[in-house]
Design a protein around this motif. Sequence first.
Motif, short mmCIF file in Angstrom:
data_model
loop_
_atom_site.label_atom_id
_atom_site.label_comp_id
_atom_site.label_asym_id
_atom_site.label_seq_id
_atom_site.Cartn_x
_atom_site.Cartn_y
_atom_site.Cartn_z
N SER A 9 0.86 -1.18 0.00
CA SER A 9 0.00 0.00 0.00
C SER A 9 0.89 1.23 0.00
CB SER A 9 -0.89 0.02 1.24
OG SER A 9 -1.78 -1.05 1.22
N VAL A 10 0.64 2.12 -0.94
CA VAL A 10 1.44 3.33 -1.08
C VAL A 10 0.50 4.54 -0.99
CG1 VAL A 10 3.08 4.59 -2.53
CG2 VAL A 10 3.01 2.08 -2.62
N TYR A 11 0.72 5.37 0.00
CA TYR A 11 -0.06 6.60 0.16
C TYR A 11 0.74 7.75 -0.46
CZ TYR A 11 -3.14 4.05 3.26
OH TYR A 11 -4.03 3.14 3.77
N THR A 12 0.10 8.50 -1.35
CA THR A 12 0.83 9.49 -2.12
C THR A 12 0.00 10.70 -2.50
OG1 THR A 12 0.95 9.57 -4.55
CG2 THR A 12 0.90 7.49 -3.64
N GLU A 13 0.71 11.73 -2.85
CA GLU A 13 0.07 12.86 -3.52
C GLU A 13 -0.22 12.38 -4.93
OE1 GLU A 13 2.81 16.12 -3.41
OE2 GLU A 13 3.19 15.85 -1.27
N ASN A 14 -1.25 12.90 -5.54
CA ASN A 14 -1.64 12.46 -6.87
C ASN A 14 -0.91 13.31 -7.92
OD1 ASN A 14 -2.87 11.26 -9.01
ND2 ASN A 14 -4.91 12.05 -8.58
N ASN A 15 0.27 12.85 -8.34
CA ASN A 15 1.08 13.61 -9.30
C ASN A 15 1.32 12.83 -10.58
OD1 ASN A 15 1.24 15.64 -7.44
ND2 ASN A 15 3.42 15.44 -7.05
N LEU A 16 1.43 13.55 -11.66
CA LEU A 16 1.69 12.98 -12.97
C LEU A 16 3.04 12.26 -13.00
CD1 LEU A 16 0.46 13.04 -15.85
CD2 LEU A 16 1.90 15.01 -16.30
N GLY A 17 3.06 11.06 -13.55
CA GLY A 17 4.30 10.32 -13.73
C GLY A 17 4.69 9.39 -12.60
N LEU A 18 4.01 9.48 -11.46
CA LEU A 18 4.37 8.65 -10.31
C LEU A 18 4.12 7.17 -10.60
CD1 LEU A 18 5.40 8.37 -7.44
CD2 LEU A 18 3.05 8.75 -6.64
N LEU A 19 3.03 6.84 -11.22
CA LEU A 19 2.73 5.45 -11.55
C LEU A 19 3.85 4.84 -12.39
CD1 LEU A 19 0.95 2.95 -11.65
CD2 LEU A 19 -0.30 4.00 -13.54
N ASN A 20 4.33 5.58 -13.36
CA ASN A 20 5.42 5.10 -14.21
C ASN A 20 6.69 4.86 -13.39
OD1 ASN A 20 6.68 4.42 -16.70
ND2 ASN A 20 7.59 6.47 -16.74
N ARG A 21 7.02 5.76 -12.48
CA ARG A 21 8.23 5.58 -11.67
C ARG A 21 8.11 4.39 -10.72
NH1 ARG A 21 7.56 11.09 -11.27
NH2 ARG A 21 7.25 11.03 -9.02
N ILE A 22 6.93 4.20 -10.16
CA ILE A 22 6.73 3.05 -9.27
C ILE A 22 6.82 1.75 -10.08
CG2 ILE A 22 5.02 1.83 -7.85
CD1 ILE A 22 4.22 4.57 -6.72
N ALA A 23 6.20 1.70 -11.23
CA ALA A 23 6.26 0.50 -12.08
C ALA A 23 7.70 0.20 -12.49
CB ALA A 23 5.38 0.68 -13.31
N THR A 24 8.49 1.23 -12.72
CA THR A 24 9.89 1.05 -13.10
C THR A 24 10.70 0.39 -11.98
OG1 THR A 24 9.77 2.92 -14.62
CG2 THR A 24 11.97 2.27 -13.89
N ILE A 50 -2.51 0.18 -4.50
CA ILE A 50 -2.43 -1.17 -3.94
C ILE A 50 -1.78 -2.03 -5.01
CG2 ILE A 50 -3.69 -3.16 -3.06
CD1 ILE A 50 -5.85 -1.18 -2.11
N ILE A 51 -0.57 -2.49 -4.71
CA ILE A 51 0.23 -3.27 -5.66
C ILE A 51 0.40 -4.67 -5.10
CG2 ILE A 51 2.44 -3.41 -6.88
CD1 ILE A 51 2.68 -0.30 -6.11
N VAL A 52 0.13 -5.68 -5.92
CA VAL A 52 0.24 -7.07 -5.49
C VAL A 52 1.29 -7.75 -6.35
CG1 VAL A 52 -1.00 -9.25 -5.18
CG2 VAL A 52 -2.19 -7.08 -4.80
N ALA A 53 2.25 -8.41 -5.70
CA ALA A 53 3.33 -9.08 -6.43
C ALA A 53 3.94 -10.19 -5.58
CB ALA A 53 4.41 -8.08 -6.83
#
Length: 174
Positions: A9-24, A50-53
Amino acid sequence: MEDILYTISVYTENNLGLLNRIATIFLKRHINIESLTVSSSEIEGVSRFIIVAYMPEEQVKKIVKQIEKQVEVIKAYYHTNEDSIYLQSALFKIKSSLLFDKRQIQNIIKKSNAQIVTVNRDFFVVEKSGRKEEIEQLYSDFLPYGIMQFVRSGRISVTKDEMRISDILKKQLN
């Protein structure tokens, strides 16, 4: 080291590009993300990923630390299935004629605790919320009759233990 299914679970500000950085972060470690859901959280202006892996515990600790280094990330946590209450949702679109012509379809819906959300002349839509295994079973049950469309959400979860995340986030945001 054994791979375990973790929910991050990642709590964050909603900013452009964050999803890409987390996926990377996952990509660089060759870890496949099984499920990803992003929504607003219990704190106004704060989003929750919410990321499951599957991965070893040592790896999930490193990933959480790296995720927390992102400027927009407020806090990240990881949990096992035993620590969480979790669900997924799915929608099944099926030909309407089957609902009336095949009694088995009605029995499948009842047995699975699914519900019909809409019916029209050409198709009906069934919604099922539950564990991944329950949704996969319903999919298998419907498959011989033909599924016109199918979609499943990512995992949503809350922890069994009280985390007081709202208090933690409010302190960090102030």
